[in-house]
Design a protein around this motif. Structure first.
Motif, PDB file in Angstrom:
ATOM      1  N   UNK A  95      19.262 -15.291   5.565  1.00  0.00           N
ATOM      2  CA  UNK A  95      19.644 -13.906   5.841  1.00  0.00           C
ATOM      3  C   UNK A  95      20.039 -13.205   4.541  1.00  0.00           C
ATOM      4  N   UNK A  96      20.055 -11.865   4.588  1.00  0.00           N
ATOM      5  CA  UNK A  96      20.365 -11.098   3.392  1.00  0.00           C
ATOM      6  C   UNK A  96      21.741 -10.451   3.486  1.00  0.00           C
ATOM      7  N   UNK A  97      22.299 -10.130   2.325  1.00  0.00           N
ATOM      8  CA  UNK A  97      23.619  -9.509   2.296  1.00  0.00           C
ATOM      9  C   UNK A  97      23.743  -8.620   1.069  1.00  0.00           C
ATOM     10  N   UNK A  98      24.651  -7.665   1.143  1.00  0.00           N
ATOM     11  CA  UNK A  98      24.888  -6.819  -0.020  1.00  0.00           C
ATOM     12  C   UNK A  98      26.362  -6.440  -0.107  1.00  0.00           C
ATOM     13  N   UNK A 247      22.806  -9.233  -2.779  1.00  0.00           N
ATOM     14  CA  UNK A 247      22.894  -8.199  -3.814  1.00  0.00           C
ATOM     15  C   UNK A 247      24.353  -7.893  -4.105  1.00  0.00           C
ATOM     16  N   UNK A 248      24.707  -7.906  -5.389  1.00  0.00           N
ATOM     17  CA  UNK A 248      26.066  -7.570  -5.807  1.00  0.00           C
ATOM     18  C   UNK A 248      25.956  -6.359  -6.739  1.00  0.00           C
ATOM     19  N   UNK A 249      26.464  -5.224  -6.292  1.00  0.00           N
ATOM     20  CA  UNK A 249      26.156  -3.960  -6.971  1.00  0.00           C
ATOM     21  C   UNK A 249      27.394  -3.232  -7.483  1.00  0.00           C
ATOM     22  N   UNK A 250      27.388  -2.950  -8.780  1.00  0.00           N
ATOM     23  CA  UNK A 250      28.427  -2.120  -9.400  1.00  0.00           C
ATOM     24  C   UNK A 250      27.798  -0.721  -9.508  1.00  0.00           C
ATOM     25  N   UNK A 251      28.166   0.155  -8.583  1.00  0.00           N
ATOM     26  CA  UNK A 251      27.506   1.464  -8.495  1.00  0.00           C
ATOM     27  C   UNK A 251      27.918   2.410  -9.623  1.00  0.00           C
ATOM     28  N   UNK A 307      16.682  -1.963   1.037  1.00  0.00           N
ATOM     29  CA  UNK A 307      16.280  -1.752   2.429  1.00  0.00           C
ATOM     30  C   UNK A 307      16.352  -3.009   3.303  1.00  0.00           C
ATOM     31  N   UNK A 308      15.940  -4.168   2.767  1.00  0.00           N
ATOM     32  CA  UNK A 308      15.961  -5.383   3.593  1.00  0.00           C
ATOM     33  C   UNK A 308      17.312  -6.106   3.547  1.00  0.00           C
ATOM     34  N   UNK A 309      18.287  -5.518   2.845  1.00  0.00           N
ATOM     35  CA  UNK A 309      19.569  -6.202   2.669  1.00  0.00           C
ATOM     36  C   UNK A 309      20.768  -5.321   3.007  1.00  0.00           C
ATOM     37  N   UNK A 310      20.487  -4.194   3.641  1.00  0.00           N
ATOM     38  CA  UNK A 310      21.548  -3.242   4.006  1.00  0.00           C
ATOM     39  C   UNK A 310      21.217  -2.736   5.404  1.00  0.00           C
ATOM     40  N   UNK A 311      22.103  -3.002   6.357  1.00  0.00           N
ATOM     41  CA  UNK A 311      21.790  -2.671   7.746  1.00  0.00           C
ATOM     42  C   UNK A 311      20.828  -3.699   8.306  1.00  0.00           C
ATOM     43  N   UNK A 312      20.102  -3.356   9.361  1.00  0.00           N
ATOM     44  CA  UNK A 312      19.203  -4.313   9.990  1.00  0.00           C
ATOM     45  C   UNK A 312      19.976  -5.561  10.373  1.00  0.00           C
ATOM     46  N   UNK A 313      19.442  -6.735  10.011  1.00  0.00           N
ATOM     47  CA  UNK A 313      20.171  -7.966  10.340  1.00  0.00           C
ATOM     48  C   UNK A 313      20.994  -8.446   9.141  1.00  0.00           C
ATOM     49  N   UNK A 314      21.115  -7.597   8.098  1.00  0.00           N
ATOM     50  CA  UNK A 314      21.852  -7.999   6.894  1.00  0.00           C
ATOM     51  C   UNK A 314      23.354  -7.788   7.050  1.00  0.00           C
ATOM     52  N   UNK A 315      24.106  -8.415   6.176  1.00  0.00           N
ATOM     53  CA  UNK A 315      25.567  -8.335   6.191  1.00  0.00           C
ATOM     54  C   UNK A 315      25.982  -7.520   4.972  1.00  0.00           C
ATOM     55  N   UNK A 316      26.668  -6.398   5.198  1.00  0.00           N
ATOM     56  CA  UNK A 316      26.971  -5.520   4.068  1.00  0.00           C
ATOM     57  C   UNK A 316      28.437  -5.123   4.017  1.00  0.00           C
TER      58      UNK A 316
END
Ligand code: ADP
Ligand code: MG
Length: 377
Positions: A95-98, A247-251, A307-316
């Protein structure tokens, strides 16, 4: 068999749109950010709540509720354990996560994500934990093997740049037939241990920081995106494979560059930054409203990539970083309104006396008041 799994996952992904958990972290008050000596204008009220003075009417405060609130005393470890650690086991199951750090420049995004040698942030802790989870899995069973790798990129002016290769050009973002998002040509570095990660990541992130001070604080205008990929493969036929992405993001800073009076190239840059951040806020809003309408992922590079790691079945998880000084007031206010689950105006003044003192004195005073039965109001 493998095909059936892929299909059912795709179907689930297209129907379910999971919420983005929103946490707020308030950094400690800093004298040097407060030339007028006005003291803080924000304070915590509990594990999910905070209040900020209402500048329209000083006899009121605005109180907000989030999924979690981390006050100025919260340690790096506490932020990691409550907001990030619980989602990591999913990465080992395809599974994906962000995880994002959002907020104005100077409010603590890089401290939260990267931290320092003495106080490591989410990135080093998460990578370490991924290796721990992999080691535990491999000890427990021998039918699957795991491989870990990383990519590191920057989105600057709506361009995607590889931070693990020098002289990178703008890279394209593509989608494969299974709806996975990928970037052809992006460096992917296999990692065998945490020290391996340190060896590749630290120089790349230092590069980015030193370059930034020379180039008009580029780091506050770009999104730094670390991707940790875990591929799980069956040792025996049919050799099924699952890939989990984190994904680990420093915006980029969320401050309004028009208001702070930037000109020329910076104004152009801030337009592009606003596009990715603005689109991210629309995507998060749409996901959290749960209306099931169109999610505008395609409107910016950042959201397209995620897109594949935010919402959907991903954990954010979005960690909104804020600063307590009045000089940040409007940026804090904007960031809170974006992040809030609920807001109410409460008819009580933001009592200056109780917050003017530095945090340590404040803590002591609160204890003294408890002992003497004072209410603190
Ligand atoms: P940003 O990346 O959002 O611009 P930084 O992470 O660089 O902000 O933080 C600005 C300053 O505040 C840095 O000196 C940082 O070390 C300090 N800081 C931020 N958050 C904390 C915190 N929770 N505890 C202690 N110092 C912090
Ligand atoms: Mg920063």
């Amino acid at each position: 068999m493998a095909q059936r799994v892929a299909l059912s996952e795709a179907a689930a992904g297209s129907k379910r749109t999971s919420r983005v958990r929103v946490a707020v972290r308030l950094r400690p008050y800093m004298d040097k950010q407060d030339e007028k000596g006005e003291g803080p204008c924000v304070r915590g009220l509990g594990p999910q709540n905070l209040e900020i003075i209402n500048w329209r009417n000083a006899t009121e405060t605005l109180q907000y509720q989030f999924d979690a609130f981390h006050g100025e005393q919260t340690s790096q470890q506490e932020v990691f354990v409550s907001s990030v650690k619980p989602i990591l086991p999913h990465i080992l199951n395809g599974q994906n996560a962000s995880v994002f750090a959002y907020g104005p420049t100077g409010a603590g995004k890089t401290h939260t994500m990267l931290g320092s040698q003495e106080q490591p942030g989410i990135i080093p802790r998460a990578v370490k934990e991924v290796f721990n989870l992999v080691a535990a899995q491999e000890k427990e069973q021998d039918s699957w093997q795991y491989s870990v790798g990383m990519s590191y990129l920057e989105i600057y002016n709506e361009k995607v740049l590889d931070l693990l290769s020098s002289g990178s050009q703008d890279l394209p973002i593509r989608e494969d037939k299974d709806r996975n998002i990928l970037i052809p040509g992006l460096t992917h570095t296999p990692l065998s241990s945490f020290s391996d990660f340190d060896r590749h990541f630290i120089p790349a992130s230092l590069n980015r920081t030193t370059a930034s001070t020379k180039l008009n604080q580029r780091s506050s205008r770009s999104h730094a995106v670390l991707l940790v990929k875990v591929v799980k493969s069956q040792r025996r036929p049919p050799h099924r494979q699952q890939t989990g992405k984190l994904y680990l993001v420093d915006l980029a800073g969320s401050e309004d560059n028009r208001r702070t009076g930037n000109r020329g190239i910076r104004l152009k840059e801030s337009g592009a930054i606003n596009l990715s951040l603005f689109t991210l806020s629309k995507v998060v809003d749409a996901l959290n409203a749960g209306a099931g309408g169109r999610i505008p992922y395609r409107d910016s590079k950042l959201t397209r990539l995620l897109q594949d790691s935010l919402g959907g079945s991903a954990h954010s998880v979005m960690i909104t970083n804020i600063a307590p000084e009045y000089s940040y007031y409007f940026d804090t206010f904007t960031a809170l309104n974006f992040a809030a689950k609920s807001k109410q105006i409460v008819n009580r003044p933001f009592v200056r006396e109780t917050v003017l003192a530095p945090a340590i004195v404040l803590g002591k005073r609160a204890r003294d008041e408890q002992e003497t039965g004072g209410s603190g109001e």
